[in-house]
Design a protein around this motif. Structure first.
Motif, mmCIF file in Angstrom:
data_model
loop_
_atom_site.group_PDB
_atom_site.id
_atom_site.type_symbol
_atom_site.label_atom_id
_atom_site.label_comp_id
_atom_site.label_asym_id
_atom_site.label_seq_id
_atom_site.Cartn_x
_atom_site.Cartn_y
_atom_site.Cartn_z
ATOM 1 N N PHE A 259 0.810 -1.229 0.000
ATOM 2 C CA PHE A 259 0.000 0.000 0.000
ATOM 3 C C PHE A 259 0.835 1.267 0.000
ATOM 4 O O PHE A 259 0.312 2.341 0.258
ATOM 5 C CB PHE A 259 -0.921 0.009 1.225
ATOM 6 N N ASP B 239 -10.253 -0.133 -7.878
ATOM 7 C CA ASP B 239 -9.915 -0.586 -6.532
ATOM 8 C C ASP B 239 -10.710 0.165 -5.490
ATOM 9 O O ASP B 239 -11.155 -0.395 -4.479
ATOM 10 C CB ASP B 239 -8.414 -0.371 -6.267
ATOM 11 N N TYR C 128 -13.211 -1.337 -2.760
ATOM 12 C CA TYR C 128 -13.045 -1.062 -1.338
ATOM 13 C C TYR C 128 -14.329 -0.548 -0.714
ATOM 14 O O TYR C 128 -14.754 -0.970 0.361
ATOM 15 C CB TYR C 128 -11.909 -0.057 -1.162
ATOM 16 N N GLU D 166 -7.570 -4.455 7.479
ATOM 17 C CA GLU D 166 -8.608 -3.443 7.258
ATOM 18 C C GLU D 166 -8.089 -2.045 7.567
ATOM 19 O O GLU D 166 -8.372 -1.092 6.823
ATOM 20 C CB GLU D 166 -9.802 -3.747 8.150
ATOM 21 N N GLN E 193 -5.049 -1.079 7.367
ATOM 22 C CA GLN E 193 -4.103 -0.698 6.319
ATOM 23 C C GLN E 193 -4.839 -0.174 5.094
ATOM 24 O O GLN E 193 -4.496 0.882 4.535
ATOM 25 C CB GLN E 193 -3.263 -1.908 5.910
ATOM 26 N N GLU E 194 -5.835 -0.936 4.700
ATOM 27 C CA GLU E 194 -6.563 -0.522 3.503
ATOM 28 C C GLU E 194 -7.259 0.811 3.721
ATOM 29 O O GLU E 194 -7.259 1.694 2.854
ATOM 30 C CB GLU E 194 -7.575 -1.600 3.129
ATOM 31 N N TYR F 15 -4.809 3.549 3.504
ATOM 32 C CA TYR F 15 -4.423 3.774 2.108
ATOM 33 C C TYR F 15 -5.419 4.668 1.395
ATOM 34 O O TYR F 15 -5.054 5.609 0.693
ATOM 35 C CB TYR F 15 -4.338 2.416 1.425
ATOM 36 N N TRP F 16 -6.695 4.401 1.613
ATOM 37 C CA TRP F 16 -7.684 5.195 0.899
ATOM 38 C C TRP F 16 -7.897 6.566 1.515
ATOM 39 O O TRP F 16 -8.332 7.482 0.822
ATOM 40 C CB TRP F 16 -9.002 4.420 0.785
ATOM 41 N N HIS G 24 -4.806 -10.605 -1.382
ATOM 42 C CA HIS G 24 -4.550 -10.680 0.051
ATOM 43 C C HIS G 24 -3.131 -11.144 0.338
ATOM 44 O O HIS G 24 -2.442 -10.616 1.212
ATOM 45 C CB HIS G 24 -5.542 -11.645 0.711
ATOM 46 N N SER H 243 -0.543 -8.488 -0.335
ATOM 47 C CA SER H 243 -0.413 -7.414 0.635
ATOM 48 C C SER H 243 0.543 -7.778 1.764
ATOM 49 O O SER H 243 0.950 -6.914 2.526
ATOM 50 C CB SER H 243 -1.789 -7.052 1.214
#
Lengths: 659, 259
Positions: free
Chosen positions: A112, A124, A128, A185, A187-188, A191-192, B39, B42
């Motif tokens: 990320f 993406d 998400y 979660e 991390q994502e 990122y966003w 997944h 990552s």
């Protein structure tokens, strides 16, 4: 073999300002080193503990130690790392700053990390958002909801895929252990937050325009490359050089002068719109406002260029020049600008007009430039191009700058403007109000609307501005694309011209028309135009008094034309009455004797002109008489030495013997 | 709903429908494998990066590529078939769009893994970023490969050779996917703006137990120590679960009755 960009992008895109990313990555790798990096601690949640959490103060201490800087700078550096997305906060995840306390952060996984090669994909993002919606319906925030709907509209063909992929990713995530799932979660989400920031936040990923060539890549040494290097070095040698003390001095002077006027470097009143989302500053400083702000007026005193580039400043200066009877300088300068920046189709015509109006011997608004410049200009005008009048323009610019500008700044008019300028109060917004402002941010008006408003403003100002009656002549009354020379309105567009009042009063010469009319009626015994002239004048007087409409004036003028009243009589009678004519009365006087004999039937009536520097031979023709061509007009000219103003490059047909 | 995996139902339909169903199944499994690959990707470069992870990545990638090749062949052959009826063609095009999108995602992920594999070599474990992940991706890989579990003995540690070999293989595979995408576009002309999806705008919420507890976890991150709420939410969640199970049962009964 090349690893290509995933979106099948056949144009390369490089973000040169993101060179900092490589450096930040190096720093981050050092930071996360378990031995020498920032000390990590486990984060305790209700159900589980997750390792590798770091506190803000530890980060700042480490950075300060590593780079030997003070904590303030370490803090900004840390905030930059968070803003770029290399570290993410665990609490308060939407604010990407480092807090120098025990609040927790974690390193972002390399997948990320923000990288140069792979732009952030909307697909993406859609996946998400869909995933988040699976987890709990209605959890999307307002801006996320809007984005989701927008993406649904634009990527509709993929939508089934997106929903399926979201479900599959969700299911795959469920396979993982709980703490890992939580971490992923977070991390994502982090990122966003970096790459699709909520509105009202500043994004650290703003990098400006993308470039087609990678500036960091090495260039192959082809002959072309070397040729470019050679040209570049040759030009560098040829460049004129200035002593560094001089240039640096100029830079320092510029910086010190403009420091307090720069909204980024010093506080701007009422408030900086980039910080507070309140646009009062911009609305107060629009191009055409009724009352300028104090800062703006102060800027006019910095340099002549500043004054001219501001439309309100220029208008004020123009008025001042009118009073001093040297407004032809500014008009000439403006017409040169118009030539330089205008359309190529009308260029030749414009150049001719300018010559006839300003430069020729006997021109109505003759400007005073030295002989050498005149020579250059005239010879250049044989083959006119955009920059043919550059020398003359520069000369006039310098003239105005050295003489008139100083006088203007010291004049009471300017001081009055300065006093009337508004100095707005500073805004003091609370946090809640700031958020409100951020929410109410709206895009600015469309440029079309802005331009229309500007045109209206200009028309309004032109209509209300006192007309310099002395400047009226065929060449100076606003013709659609040549209106700039009139010194009355800036706009070359036709919209402004209908508002031009022909016979308004100027402050300088009190109602010269009425004066002329009076004297005319008094002295109008000669010529065939006597009674008609008087009547015509009486008619003309009527519209002269009140506000005029062009058509009425035109009507009266037509009658005037038919009666063929002569200007010379008016000249003679007018000259002593107007105080500005003192120096040139000698020029004006001798007209009278020749007059009556040279009044051909087609002669058009004339307007008055009292201007000192307009030579007496000039006839002023009202605008309606366009159908006359040069010859006949020349024929109608009486007066001593009245030469038709012809451009020297045109063929010299002798215009019935005068001159 | 055409996107439901209807391997349960229509075995008795015409060949073309079967082809559609086959294509659907292939695309679905490809999407699943791509999701799992993401997944796993990552985790690359993080502290749990290991030979095992790389191995799992490789296996998942190989599976994905196999699926991709077969799907490509299947869809290409059917879409180039001029005698396909219109509605079938529409369905095929939908599958095609889904397939190409998943292929693009796979391509991105593979590129990223390649790049990160370059930067984060497994030999220097000090540079692997401490991200807080503890477990590896074994379960995800198992899901991807549709195996009940992955019993893998740790391969003998020959880091350098294995890695470089894997990198070059990966590079080649990426170019292969490149070519596949190119070929696809050349052979079949699918007008993306003509494709209309059937599905809903929002993904339906799946079974809510895990979702609720996960929600709890993240909520706890923000405010640690919100204990009493958990208990109440647990009971609420159980009730919801029962309700949903009943609804699902009645729906399946209805489907069986009406189909």
């Amino acid at each position: 073999m090349t690893i290509r960009n995933a979106i099948r992008d056949h144009g390369q895109r490089y973000r040169p300002r993101m060179v900092c990313l490589k450096k930040a990555e190096k720093v981050l790798l050092e930071m996360q080193d378990p031995r020498t990096g920032v000390k990590s601690q486990p984060q305790r949640l209700v159900i589980t503990t997750i390792p590798h959490a770091i506190t803000g103060e530890d980060i700042i201490a480490w950075l300060a130690d590593r780079f030997q800087v003070d904590p303030q700078e370490a803090r900004s550096f840390g905030s930059m790392l968070v803003a770029l997305g290399y570290i993410y906060p665990l609490q308060d995840h939407k604010r990407l700053v480092i807090k120098p306390d025990a609040s927790l952060y974690r390193f972002q996984t390399p997948y990320f990390w923000p990288t140069q090669q792979w732009p952030v994909e909307d697909t993406d993002y859609a996946i998400y958002l869909a995933k988040r919606n699976i987890r709990k319906k209605g959890i999307l925030e307002l801006h996320e909801q809007e984005q989701y709907n927008r993406l649904h509209k634009w990527m509709n063909h993929k939508w089934d895929f997106i929903v399926m992929q979201a479900k599959e990713q969700y299911r795959a995530a469920k396979e993982r252990k709980k703490p890992d799932r939580v971490v992923f979660e977070c991390q994502e989400r982090a990122y966003w937050v970096v790459h699709r920031p909520p509105p009202g936040t500043v994004s650290g990923m703003d990098y400006g325009l993308e470039r087609r060539i990678d500036p960091n890549a090495d260039e192959t040494k082809t002959p072309d490359f070397y040729e470019r290097i050679m040209i570049f070095t040759q030009q560098s040698i040829m460049r004129p050089r200035v002593k560094s003390s001089v240039s640096i001095g100029a830079l320092v002077k510029y910086c010190t002068t403009y420091n307090s006027h720069d909204p980024f470097l010093s506080k701007c009143l009422p408030s900086n719109p980039w910080l507070t989302d309140d646009v009062t500053l911009w609305s107060l400083n629009r191009l055409y406002v009724d009352v300028p702000t104090k800062m703006r007026v102060e800027r006019w005193t910095f340099s002549f260029g500043e004054l001219l580039s501001d439309p309100i400043g220029r208008d004020g200066f123009r008025l001042f020049l009118k009073k001093e009877f040297s407004s032809e300088n500014l008009a000439f300068w403006e017409s040169c600008e118009d030539l330089k920046w205008g359309a190529a189709a009308t260029m030749k015509e414009k150049a001719q007009q300018i010559y006839k109006t300003f430069l020729a011997r006997g021109a109505p608004r003759w400007i005073n430039i030295d002989g050498k410049t005149m020579e250059i200009t005239v010879s250049g005008l044989r083959h006119p191009h955009r920059y043919v009048l550059d020398a003359a323009q520069t000369h006039i610019y310098m003239l105005m700058k050295k003489d008139k500008y100083g006088r203007y700044i010291k004049s009471p008019v300017f001081k009055d403007t300065m006093k009337k300028a508004i100095a707005p109060e500073e805004h003091k917004f609370t946090d809640a109000q700031l958020e409100q402002n951020a929410r109410n941010r709206r895009p600015s008006l469309s440029p079309i609307i802005l331009r229309q408003q500007e045109e209206e403003q200009r028309a309004k100002m032109a209509a209300s501005a006192p007309v310099d009656i002395t400047q009226l002549c065929r060449f100076t009354t606003p013709v659609p694309h040549l209106a700039v020379y009139s010194g009355i309105t800036d706009s070359p567009s036709a919209t402004a011209s209908p508002s031009l009042p022909f016979l308004a009063h100027t402050p300088a010469c009190p109602s010269p028309i009425s004066v002329a009319l009076d004297s005319n009626s008094a002295s109008e015994r000669r010529g065939e135009a006597s009674e008609g002239g008087a009547e015509g004048n009486h008619e003309a007087r009527g519209p002269a008094r009140g506000s005029v409409s062009k058509s009425r004036v035109a009507l009266s003028l037509r009658r005037l034309l038919k009666r063929g009243c002569t200007p010379s009589t008016m000249f003679a009678s007018l000259s002593p009455k107007c105080h500005s004519a003192a120096g040139t009365s000698s020029r004006i006087q001798p007209i009278s004797p020749d007059e009556p004999s040279q009044a051909p039937p087609r002669r058009i009536g004339n307007f008055f002109q009292i201007k000192v520097d307009i030579p007496p031979e000039c006839r002023i023709y009202p605008i309606e008489s366009e159908d006359e061509d040069e010859e006949s007009r020349a024929a109608s000219r009486g007066g001593v030495g009245a030469k038709e103003i012809i451009c020297p490059w045109e063929s010299l047909t002798p215009h019935n013997g005068t001159g | 709903m055409p996107l439901v995996n209807n391997k349960v139902g229509d075995d008795s339909t015409v060949g073309k429908d079967k082809a559609l169903a086959d294509g659907q199944a292939l695309v679905d499994s490809l999407i699943k494998v791509v999701a799992c690959y993401r997944h796993l990707a990552s985790c690359v470069g993080s502290c749990t990066d290991s030979l095992q992870l790389r191995d799992e990545l490789r296996q998942t990638r190989e599976k994905a590529q196999k699926l991709a090749v077969s799907t490509c062949q299947h869809l290409t052959s059917h879409l180039r078939d001029k005698s396909l009826p219109e509605d079938q063609r529409k369905e095929m095009e939908l599958l095609w769009v889904a397939f190409s999108s998943s292929l693009e995602l796979l391509h991105v992920d593979m590129c990223k893994v390649f790049k990160m594999g370059d930067i984060f070599s497994l030999a220097e474990t000090g540079t692997l970023v401490q991200t807080g992940i503890q477990g590896g991706g074994s379960e995800v890989a198992a899901r991807a490969l549709s195996l009940p579990d992955l019993n893998q003995a740790e391969p003998p540690a020959v880091p350098a050779g294995m890695e470089s070999q894997e990198q070059s293989t990966l590079g080649q595979e990426i170019s292969q996917i490149d070519h596949m995408i190119d070929d696809m576009e050349m052979k079949v002309n699918v007008l993306r703006w003509m494709v209309e999806p059937h599905g809903p705008q929002y993904a339906d919420p799946l079974s809510s137990t895990d979702s609720a507890s996960l929600g709890l976890l993240t909520v706890d991150e923000e405010q640690p120590g919100h204990q009493p709420l958990c208990q109440r939410s647990h009971i609420f969640v159980l009730l919801m679960l029962f309700a949903i199970v009943c609804v699902a049962a009645t729906l399946s009964v209805c489907i069986v009755l009406f189909s």
